[in-house]
Enzyme design. Sequence first.
Site, mmCIF file in Angstrom:
data_model
loop_
_atom_site.group_PDB
_atom_site.id
_atom_site.type_symbol
_atom_site.label_atom_id
_atom_site.label_comp_id
_atom_site.label_asym_id
_atom_site.label_seq_id
_atom_site.Cartn_x
_atom_site.Cartn_y
_atom_site.Cartn_z
ATOM 1 N N HIS A 1 -4.190 4.742 0.954
ATOM 2 C CA HIS A 1 -4.127 3.495 0.183
ATOM 3 C C HIS A 1 -4.220 2.272 1.105
ATOM 4 C CE1 HIS A 1 -3.402 5.843 -3.342
ATOM 5 N NE2 HIS A 1 -2.230 6.255 -2.928
ATOM 6 N N ASP B 1 -7.162 11.207 -5.434
ATOM 7 C CA ASP B 1 -5.730 11.044 -5.658
ATOM 8 C C ASP B 1 -5.256 11.701 -6.946
ATOM 9 O OD1 ASP B 1 -3.120 10.244 -5.466
ATOM 10 O OD2 ASP B 1 -3.506 8.112 -5.360
#
Length: 419
Positions: free
Chosen positions: A251, A302
């Site tokens: 991220h 993800d």
Amino acid sequence: MSPEPTTPPNTVRVPAPVNAHSHAFHRILRGRTHEGPGGGAGDFWTWREHMYTYAHSLTPRLYQQLATAVFAEMAVAGYSAVGEFHYLHHQNDGTPYGAQGSDAEPHAMELALGRAALAAGIRLVLLDTCYLQGGLAADGSVLELDETQRRFSDRTVEAWLERHGRLATALGELDAGAGLLTLGAAVHSVRAVAPADLGKIAAGLDPALPLHVHLSEQPAENHACQAAHGTSPTGLLQETGLLGARLSAVHATHLDDSDIQALGAARAGIVMCPTTEADLGDGIGPARELADAGAHLSLGSDQHAVLDPYLEQRALEHAERLRSGKRGRFSPAQISAAAREGGLRSLGLEENDDFLVVRTDSARTAGSRPAQLPLTATAADVAEVHINGQLVARNGIHTRLGDPAELYAAFFTQNPEFS
């Protein structure tokens, strides 16, 4: 010796992309978290509540069934390898599988993922995750593990390192020369592992292994880390010896200039997950600045709000355009490299011959220059997927497992607690 595969008409052969960040069980959440209690719009906490519910409900048998469907969907979409950021280690009360009184084998959840990957024919790097505390409160105080988090934790860093070493042997035995399963490592976040234990991981983990960490996904993580430790999450990783070229920060959304320069100077990996970051409202990370500073970009799906390597690639560029008001922040070649070479580097995988055959005559791709397909194609244009010398998928159908939609239908039908 097998003949070289031929490329069908109106197609192009391209190196297969890599999914550098996955939580297989999050696939259950797709299409279930966009509405909150009473019918209002769902927020991040709606999503988290559902995630914890499903994490509490999975058994090794159920996880293998679900992950087989997830990895099959990845394969037919065009992914050749996946980094599975895995922390569902133990039984719900924290008792390890295989312990006295357990009716399951040791490493049951990890081996369930390995068997699923073997069935799907996808390369799996199992990023076995250290998760020792419940988090950090806004004032920096440490939170205890809650009821669901107990199954994530080995309780001490020494126990995690010891289990990780045994897992390497078990995973190697399961792979049995197939060349698909390897072991990596992860720290869940600086919220879940104390600084002293981060230092022990830096000292005790095989330095050749890839190491991943969730980093600065939400501003609250930065604020709590600053309150607890007087520095940012990136600064804490640097202080404890974990910031380096083998580290991949997942991220990396909310960074200041010093964080960006530190990650770049370390030549760290950065795993952007654009469709998830959009779905969760995380924000847009400074991808261009990180790359300019020297960090290596890769891409992950993800939580699998979508599973489409082409949508992740162009979401990286589109987010940059929205953030900057400029086009061409990354060239097509650069976003292709993030999806392929960046992913291999992040997961510690060597270059290989995995490839896709992509249609150039669909309604989406007709007229596109081949080099610009990352900005026009989708997974629906993937005609063939070849992994480890095998034809794994053709036109959205897995060659051994069939239609992934049917695998999902079986999972949800047979297990009504997830319906």
